[in-house]
Scaffold this motif. Structure first.
Motif, PDB file in Angstrom:
ATOM      1  N   SER A   1       7.674   0.161  -7.331  1.00  0.00           N
ATOM      2  CA  SER A   1       8.535  -0.249  -8.579  1.00  0.00           C
ATOM      3  C   SER A   1       7.429  -1.086  -9.445  1.00  0.00           C
ATOM      4  N   LEU A   2       7.072  -2.211  -8.599  1.00  0.00           N
ATOM      5  CA  LEU A   2       6.126  -3.267  -9.385  1.00  0.00           C
ATOM      6  C   LEU A   2       5.117  -2.524 -10.045  1.00  0.00           C
ATOM      7  N   MET A   3       4.399  -1.379  -9.567  1.00  0.00           N
ATOM      8  CA  MET A   3       3.369  -0.877 -10.254  1.00  0.00           C
ATOM      9  C   MET A   3       3.633   0.197 -11.114  1.00  0.00           C
ATOM     10  N   ASP A   4       4.943   0.585 -11.486  1.00  0.00           N
ATOM     11  CA  ASP A   4       5.397   1.514 -12.364  1.00  0.00           C
ATOM     12  C   ASP A   4       4.741   1.128 -13.703  1.00  0.00           C
ATOM     13  N   GLY A   5       4.142   2.079 -14.426  1.00  0.00           N
ATOM     14  CA  GLY A   5       3.397   1.746 -16.008  1.00  0.00           C
ATOM     15  C   GLY A   5       2.289   0.604 -15.919  1.00  0.00           C
ATOM     16  N   LEU A   6       1.864   0.236 -14.659  1.00  0.00           N
ATOM     17  CA  LEU A   6       0.688  -0.670 -14.584  1.00  0.00           C
ATOM     18  C   LEU A   6      -0.801   0.220 -14.641  1.00  0.00           C
ATOM     19  N   VAL A   7      -1.557  -0.142 -15.331  1.00  0.00           N
ATOM     20  CA  VAL A   7      -2.927   0.164 -15.927  1.00  0.00           C
ATOM     21  C   VAL A   7      -4.129  -0.645 -15.526  1.00  0.00           C
ATOM     22  N   VAL A   8      -4.900  -0.269 -14.620  1.00  0.00           N
ATOM     23  CA  VAL A   8      -6.175  -0.871 -14.301  1.00  0.00           C
ATOM     24  C   VAL A   8      -7.278   0.111 -14.325  1.00  0.00           C
ATOM     25  N   ARG A   9      -7.842  -0.136 -15.460  1.00  0.00           N
ATOM     26  CA  ARG A   9      -8.907   0.854 -15.741  1.00  0.00           C
ATOM     27  C   ARG A   9     -10.133   0.805 -15.098  1.00  0.00           C
TER      28      ARG A   9
ATOM     29  N   ALA B   1      -2.130  11.661  -0.841  1.00  0.00           N
ATOM     30  CA  ALA B   1      -3.291  12.504  -0.986  1.00  0.00           C
ATOM     31  C   ALA B   1      -3.697  12.605  -2.340  1.00  0.00           C
ATOM     32  N   GLU B   2      -2.799  12.832  -3.149  1.00  0.00           N
ATOM     33  CA  GLU B   2      -3.358  12.905  -4.603  1.00  0.00           C
ATOM     34  C   GLU B   2      -3.806  11.574  -5.098  1.00  0.00           C
ATOM     35  N   ALA B   3      -3.163  10.473  -4.691  1.00  0.00           N
ATOM     36  CA  ALA B   3      -3.594   9.326  -5.013  1.00  0.00           C
ATOM     37  C   ALA B   3      -4.869   8.846  -4.478  1.00  0.00           C
ATOM     38  N   PHE B   4      -5.282   9.065  -3.081  1.00  0.00           N
ATOM     39  CA  PHE B   4      -6.329   9.028  -2.477  1.00  0.00           C
ATOM     40  C   PHE B   4      -7.464   9.577  -3.279  1.00  0.00           C
ATOM     41  N   ASP B   5      -7.087  11.049  -3.701  1.00  0.00           N
ATOM     42  CA  ASP B   5      -7.988  11.893  -4.314  1.00  0.00           C
ATOM     43  C   ASP B   5      -8.471  11.193  -5.721  1.00  0.00           C
ATOM     44  N   GLU B   6      -7.550  10.427  -6.293  1.00  0.00           N
ATOM     45  CA  GLU B   6      -7.667   9.783  -7.641  1.00  0.00           C
ATOM     46  C   GLU B   6      -8.554   8.559  -7.419  1.00  0.00           C
ATOM     47  N   ALA B   7      -8.463   7.832  -6.433  1.00  0.00           N
ATOM     48  CA  ALA B   7      -9.079   6.704  -5.956  1.00  0.00           C
ATOM     49  C   ALA B   7     -10.568   7.125  -5.638  1.00  0.00           C
ATOM     50  N   LEU B   8     -10.591   8.403  -5.016  1.00  0.00           N
ATOM     51  CA  LEU B   8     -11.897   8.545  -4.651  1.00  0.00           C
ATOM     52  C   LEU B   8     -12.965   9.080  -5.691  1.00  0.00           C
ATOM     53  N   THR B   9     -12.256   9.413  -7.170  1.00  0.00           N
ATOM     54  CA  THR B   9     -13.105   9.850  -8.165  1.00  0.00           C
ATOM     55  C   THR B   9     -13.479   8.627  -8.913  1.00  0.00           C
ATOM     56  N   LEU B  10     -12.977   7.144  -8.626  1.00  0.00           N
ATOM     57  CA  LEU B  10     -13.192   6.216  -9.328  1.00  0.00           C
ATOM     58  C   LEU B  10     -13.976   5.023  -8.319  1.00  0.00           C
ATOM     59  N   VAL B  11     -13.904   5.152  -7.240  1.00  0.00           N
ATOM     60  CA  VAL B  11     -14.688   4.349  -6.392  1.00  0.00           C
ATOM     61  C   VAL B  11     -16.026   4.372  -6.455  1.00  0.00           C
ATOM     62  N   ARG B  12     -16.704   3.107  -6.401  1.00  0.00           N
ATOM     63  CA  ARG B  12     -18.156   3.165  -6.652  1.00  0.00           C
ATOM     64  C   ARG B  12     -19.029   2.792  -5.684  1.00  0.00           C
ATOM     65  N   THR B  13     -18.349   2.289  -4.496  1.00  0.00           N
ATOM     66  CA  THR B  13     -19.338   2.136  -3.164  1.00  0.00           C
ATOM     67  C   THR B  13     -19.094   2.804  -2.180  1.00  0.00           C
ATOM     68  N   ASP B  14     -20.237   3.039  -1.179  1.00  0.00           N
ATOM     69  CA  ASP B  14     -20.135   4.101  -0.259  1.00  0.00           C
ATOM     70  C   ASP B  14     -19.217   3.468   0.734  1.00  0.00           C
ATOM     71  N   PRO B  15     -19.205   2.237   1.259  1.00  0.00           N
ATOM     72  CA  PRO B  15     -18.322   1.760   2.195  1.00  0.00           C
ATOM     73  C   PRO B  15     -16.945   1.925   1.856  1.00  0.00           C
ATOM     74  N   GLU B  16     -16.671   1.682   0.300  1.00  0.00           N
ATOM     75  CA  GLU B  16     -15.314   1.717   0.089  1.00  0.00           C
ATOM     76  C   GLU B  16     -14.943   3.269   0.283  1.00  0.00           C
ATOM     77  N   ARG B  17     -15.963   4.074  -0.251  1.00  0.00           N
ATOM     78  CA  ARG B  17     -15.445   5.470  -0.220  1.00  0.00           C
ATOM     79  C   ARG B  17     -15.380   6.014   1.119  1.00  0.00           C
ATOM     80  N   ARG B  18     -16.039   5.562   2.085  1.00  0.00           N
ATOM     81  CA  ARG B  18     -15.829   6.001   3.509  1.00  0.00           C
ATOM     82  C   ARG B  18     -14.455   5.555   3.966  1.00  0.00           C
ATOM     83  N   HIS B  19     -14.108   4.382   3.589  1.00  0.00           N
ATOM     84  CA  HIS B  19     -12.600   3.622   3.993  1.00  0.00           C
ATOM     85  C   HIS B  19     -11.429   4.553   3.527  1.00  0.00           C
ATOM     86  N   LEU B  20     -11.782   5.250   2.158  1.00  0.00           N
ATOM     87  CA  LEU B  20     -10.773   5.832   1.459  1.00  0.00           C
ATOM     88  C   LEU B  20     -10.667   7.256   2.273  1.00  0.00           C
TER      89      LEU B  20
END
Length: 132
Positions: free
Chosen positions: A72-80, A103-122
């Motif tokens: 609920s706290l994250m509703d409407g939150l934008v982090v570009r 799964a959809e949210a993980f997919d969105e995060a994967l389109t934005l992630v910039r480092t390989d370690p974070e990508r592997r974690h996701l």
């Protein structure tokens, strides 16, 4: 007196003081006091609102035991241009058993992630079967 004691003794803490209190809570050897950290982030957000403070507050609220309130706290939150918001949303949705949305949210995060370690974690988190 400990550093945490000194920090807690100061009246009306400012932004940096609140950040120091949060860091001190994380540094304590005892289990993390997530309700206290959530409270400190709420105060920090009241004084210096920002999307990242709100996101960190949501994480603390979730760790304190309320992933629903955190969402609920994250509703409407934008982090570009950051994978952090969808990654946190994915984790919370996973905790709530809403795996298709997670799964959809993980997919969105994967389109934005910039480092390989974070990508592997996701990718690992997305592939982890639901617990329980």
């Amino acid at each position: 007196m400990s550093l945490l004691g000194l920090l807690e003794a100061a009246p009306m803490p400012g932004e940096y003081h609140l950040q120091a209190l949060i860091a001190a809570e994380h540094a304590k050897p005892a289990p993390t006091d997530w309700p206290r950290i959530a409270h400190l982030y709420a105060e920090l957000e009241r004084r210096t609102p920002s999307p990242m403070v709100r996101l960190n507050r949501a994480v603390a609220v979730a760790e304190a035991g309320s992933p629903e309130a955190a969402l609920s706290l994250m509703d409407g939150l934008v982090v570009r241009d950051s994978h952090l918001l969808p990654a946190v949303r994915a984790e919370l949705l996973t905790r709530l058993g809403r795996h298709a949305e997670a799964a959809e949210a993980f997919d969105e995060a994967l389109t934005l992630v910039r480092t390989d370690p974070e990508r592997r974690h996701l990718l690992r988190r997305r592939a982890t079967p639901p617990q329980g």
